[in-house]
Scaffold this motif. Sequence first.
Motif, PDB file in Angstrom:
ATOM      1  N   VAL A   1       0.165   1.196 -16.228  1.00  0.00           N
ATOM      2  CA  VAL A   1      -0.365   1.150 -17.633  1.00  0.00           C
ATOM      3  C   VAL A   1      -0.360   2.355 -18.298  1.00  0.00           C
ATOM      4  N   ASN A   2      -0.782   3.199 -17.715  1.00  0.00           N
ATOM      5  CA  ASN A   2      -1.067   4.751 -17.952  1.00  0.00           C
ATOM      6  C   ASN A   2      -0.400   5.834 -17.250  1.00  0.00           C
ATOM      7  N   PHE A   3       0.416   5.061 -16.176  1.00  0.00           N
ATOM      8  CA  PHE A   3       1.303   5.953 -15.387  1.00  0.00           C
ATOM      9  C   PHE A   3       0.498   7.285 -14.782  1.00  0.00           C
ATOM     10  N   ARG A   4      -0.758   6.899 -14.040  1.00  0.00           N
ATOM     11  CA  ARG A   4      -1.639   7.845 -13.551  1.00  0.00           C
ATOM     12  C   ARG A   4      -1.526   7.763 -11.984  1.00  0.00           C
ATOM     13  N   TRP A   5      -1.488   8.642 -11.068  1.00  0.00           N
ATOM     14  CA  TRP A   5      -1.563   8.504  -9.856  1.00  0.00           C
ATOM     15  C   TRP A   5      -3.045   8.628  -9.317  1.00  0.00           C
ATOM     16  N   SER A   6      -3.465   8.115  -8.123  1.00  0.00           N
ATOM     17  CA  SER A   6      -4.746   8.498  -7.665  1.00  0.00           C
ATOM     18  C   SER A   6      -4.706   8.216  -6.256  1.00  0.00           C
ATOM     19  N   LYS A   7      -5.649   9.025  -5.463  1.00  0.00           N
ATOM     20  CA  LYS A   7      -5.590   8.809  -4.026  1.00  0.00           C
ATOM     21  C   LYS A   7      -6.790   8.446  -3.752  1.00  0.00           C
ATOM     22  N   PRO A   8      -7.469   7.124  -3.540  1.00  0.00           N
ATOM     23  CA  PRO A   8      -8.682   6.977  -3.332  1.00  0.00           C
ATOM     24  C   PRO A   8      -9.195   7.249  -2.049  1.00  0.00           C
ATOM     25  N   LYS A   9     -10.357   7.387  -1.793  1.00  0.00           N
ATOM     26  CA  LYS A   9     -10.791   7.369  -0.351  1.00  0.00           C
ATOM     27  C   LYS A   9     -10.847   5.943   0.341  1.00  0.00           C
ATOM     28  N   ILE A  10     -10.427   5.863   1.515  1.00  0.00           N
ATOM     29  CA  ILE A  10     -10.113   4.512   2.212  1.00  0.00           C
ATOM     30  C   ILE A  10     -11.585   4.440   3.027  1.00  0.00           C
ATOM     31  N   ALA A  11     -12.392   3.271   3.120  1.00  0.00           N
ATOM     32  CA  ALA A  11     -13.660   3.127   3.646  1.00  0.00           C
ATOM     33  C   ALA A  11     -12.953   2.706   5.413  1.00  0.00           C
ATOM     34  N   GLY A  12     -14.136   2.962   6.260  1.00  0.00           N
ATOM     35  CA  GLY A  12     -13.643   2.497   7.524  1.00  0.00           C
ATOM     36  C   GLY A  12     -13.459   3.929   8.484  1.00  0.00           C
ATOM     37  N   ASP A  13     -13.821   3.669   9.740  1.00  0.00           N
ATOM     38  CA  ASP A  13     -13.768   4.499  10.467  1.00  0.00           C
ATOM     39  C   ASP A  13     -12.007   4.707  11.387  1.00  0.00           C
ATOM     40  N   ARG A  14     -11.467   3.571  11.232  1.00  0.00           N
ATOM     41  CA  ARG A  14     -10.185   3.665  11.945  1.00  0.00           C
ATOM     42  C   ARG A  14      -9.288   3.526  10.764  1.00  0.00           C
ATOM     43  N   GLN A  15      -7.841   4.006  10.872  1.00  0.00           N
ATOM     44  CA  GLN A  15      -7.016   3.939   9.855  1.00  0.00           C
ATOM     45  C   GLN A  15      -5.517   3.847  10.836  1.00  0.00           C
ATOM     46  N   PRO A  16      -4.497   3.231  10.068  1.00  0.00           N
ATOM     47  CA  PRO A  16      -3.124   3.422  10.927  1.00  0.00           C
ATOM     48  C   PRO A  16      -2.709   4.707  11.218  1.00  0.00           C
ATOM     49  N   SER A  17      -2.080   4.725  12.296  1.00  0.00           N
ATOM     50  CA  SER A  17      -1.301   6.165  12.605  1.00  0.00           C
ATOM     51  C   SER A  17      -0.257   6.474  11.415  1.00  0.00           C
ATOM     52  N   LYS A  18      -0.045   7.820  11.540  1.00  0.00           N
ATOM     53  CA  LYS A  18       1.204   8.021  10.750  1.00  0.00           C
ATOM     54  C   LYS A  18       2.427   7.580  10.771  1.00  0.00           C
ATOM     55  N   ARG A  19       2.970   7.138   9.663  1.00  0.00           N
ATOM     56  CA  ARG A  19       4.415   6.445  10.173  1.00  0.00           C
ATOM     57  C   ARG A  19       5.125   6.421   8.964  1.00  0.00           C
ATOM     58  N   ARG A  20       6.386   5.907   9.388  1.00  0.00           N
ATOM     59  CA  ARG A  20       7.388   5.503   8.236  1.00  0.00           C
ATOM     60  C   ARG A  20       8.373   4.496   8.864  1.00  0.00           C
ATOM     61  N   ALA A  21       9.383   3.822   7.748  1.00  0.00           N
ATOM     62  CA  ALA A  21      10.260   2.862   8.114  1.00  0.00           C
ATOM     63  C   ALA A  21       9.521   1.536   8.526  1.00  0.00           C
ATOM     64  N   HIS A  22       8.227   1.436   8.003  1.00  0.00           N
ATOM     65  CA  HIS A  22       7.446   0.268   8.323  1.00  0.00           C
ATOM     66  C   HIS A  22       7.493  -0.952   7.182  1.00  0.00           C
ATOM     67  N   THR A  23       6.821  -2.096   7.161  1.00  0.00           N
ATOM     68  CA  THR A  23       6.849  -2.971   5.915  1.00  0.00           C
ATOM     69  C   THR A  23       5.609  -3.130   5.599  1.00  0.00           C
ATOM     70  N   ALA A  24       5.471  -3.622   4.563  1.00  0.00           N
ATOM     71  CA  ALA A  24       3.977  -4.009   3.889  1.00  0.00           C
ATOM     72  C   ALA A  24       4.111  -5.257   2.988  1.00  0.00           C
ATOM     73  N   CYS A  25       3.137  -6.442   3.118  1.00  0.00           N
ATOM     74  CA  CYS A  25       3.375  -7.542   2.263  1.00  0.00           C
ATOM     75  C   CYS A  25       1.895  -7.948   1.767  1.00  0.00           C
ATOM     76  N   LEU A  26       1.921  -8.437   0.773  1.00  0.00           N
ATOM     77  CA  LEU A  26       0.544  -8.911   0.180  1.00  0.00           C
ATOM     78  C   LEU A  26       0.491 -10.173   0.380  1.00  0.00           C
ATOM     79  N   TRP A  27      -1.083 -10.607   0.725  1.00  0.00           N
ATOM     80  CA  TRP A  27      -1.163 -11.953   0.878  1.00  0.00           C
ATOM     81  C   TRP A  27      -2.804 -12.087   0.555  1.00  0.00           C
ATOM     82  N   ARG A  28      -3.178 -12.770  -0.351  1.00  0.00           N
ATOM     83  CA  ARG A  28      -4.686 -13.006  -0.580  1.00  0.00           C
ATOM     84  C   ARG A  28      -5.524 -11.523  -0.524  1.00  0.00           C
ATOM     85  N   ASN A  29      -5.304 -10.766  -1.420  1.00  0.00           N
ATOM     86  CA  ASN A  29      -5.976  -9.518  -1.624  1.00  0.00           C
ATOM     87  C   ASN A  29      -5.991  -8.732  -0.314  1.00  0.00           C
ATOM     88  N   GLY A  30      -4.941  -8.952   0.510  1.00  0.00           N
ATOM     89  CA  GLY A  30      -4.711  -7.971   1.538  1.00  0.00           C
ATOM     90  C   GLY A  30      -3.075  -7.521   1.792  1.00  0.00           C
TER      91      GLY A  30
END
Length: 524
Positions: A300-329
């Motif tokens: 809508v306003n073309f503003r980028w943001s980099k929000p902080k992600i909660a939790g102690d664990r996160q995925p390893s750095k990667r590329r060539a992966h896939t991502a699909c949306l289902w029920r808020n996830g």
Amino acid sequence: MADSQNPQKSPDKATRPASRTNKAIRSQKIIQLSPSDTRPPNIPEEVEPPHVAPTRSHTPGHLSTKSQDRRKKASELALRQRSQSLSQNQKDAPSPSSSKSPSTRLPSTSENGRQTPKAENSLSPSTASNVPALPATSPDPRRPLNLRSTSAIASKPATASSPAPRTVTPAHRPPRGPHIPFPPLPDPKTAPDVEPAPASGMYWSRAPVSGASHTSLRAHTTTLVGSNIYVFGGCDARSCFNELYVMDADAFYFSCPYVCGDIPVPLRAMTCTAVGKKLIVFGGGDGPAYYNDVYVLDTVNFRWSKPKIAGDRQPSKRRAHTACLWRNGIYVFGGGDGVRALNDVWRLDVADTNKMSWKLISPPSSSSVEDKTKPKARGYHTANMVGSKLIIFGGSDGGECFRDVWVFDVETLTFSPVHIPISYPRLSHTATIVGSYLFVIGGHDGVEYSNEVLLLNLVTMVWDKRKIYGQPPKPRGYHGAVLHDSRLIVVGGFDGGEVFGDVQILELAVHAYYSQISHFSIDV
């Protein structure tokens, strides 16, 4: 596997013209494409697994009233009197030799007031002759001009120094290239003859694009929001980008909007997922750099943001992966971290894009033991969500090109293989759900690039090929594809030698190929 040239180891805005909405016309005469470049057959070296549009002036006629005409005449009279007075003063006043002449020319400046730099090219003349021309732009410390894209799935541990620290600018305006006018329609007398297509036949054609000039791209993202296709990142033959283009999917009109905020660094082989009117970008990288950052673009306003992600664990750095949306996830599967291919599954909670959190829902397999209960680790595969089932097809681990199909149930958190007697190896392809079919376009089959269209019937789980009319695009992989208005729209790509900037349209002949089965379930 190192980011190298060894092909066996690395497969690798929106101002719409108001007066015209163009749709591809099914015709026996279409635009002639240039001959396809060739490349020795093998798993691809990617190389990947290696202006804003002019504003319209608008003056409604009913605003011209007599009172306004009188004010206009008075204003013009005042200007003439002021000009005569100034001229008289200049005649009377002496002109010292130290003063600057009114005709002194200032340095050439761009529209934002900065001095316009000359175009730079760090490639040697012999190399530059094979590289697509790019619009002149000032050097960007985040964009190496001569960096070659390399494998993104698996490589040996890096021994060189770590990549330069990432920087963020408060705002970014992409380089302005020449405006592309709407192309003229081909003359029926000189256009090439193409076999007529029946009403029930699918049909290839090249889109007549116009608007802002855009770079040829591979390993970029194409995401549909409304009737706009957001094209982000990717690379060409020498550099990686973080520009955002917006293409009107009805008029095929490109724009390059001004964006601000925490802009991502140049990326390729990342994912971009639409959540409402926001785009969620995850991972990606370039050269030796791999990231696991999450960025959000508000369309809508073309503003980028980099929000902080909660939790102690996160995925390893990667590329060539896939991502699909289902029920808020957003469900992220596989990819590569530069050392090995991956087959873990993560869920990013996007119920509130300001308070997102990661959760590991399927850990990666041990590298020492083959796990037959889940797919082999891979990248440059495709994943599509049908209900609560994630359909995974193809990809590569850097050495093998896969042909298998797996289903991951996000409710039971279990993988199930799909047994298909005849299948086709593919990597760097696209897969799009159309009714009860999975349309797979292009990619690499382990030997060469392809421009085939494969249909996987998701009810019977059998592959099918159909005759397609028109003039097909050049074989390619690492392109993008979206479904809009009963068309599959393909943007960019790479054939092992050339990076493409074209837009291709596959008319689906919706009555014949869009299955009347609108609600179905997958049982495997």
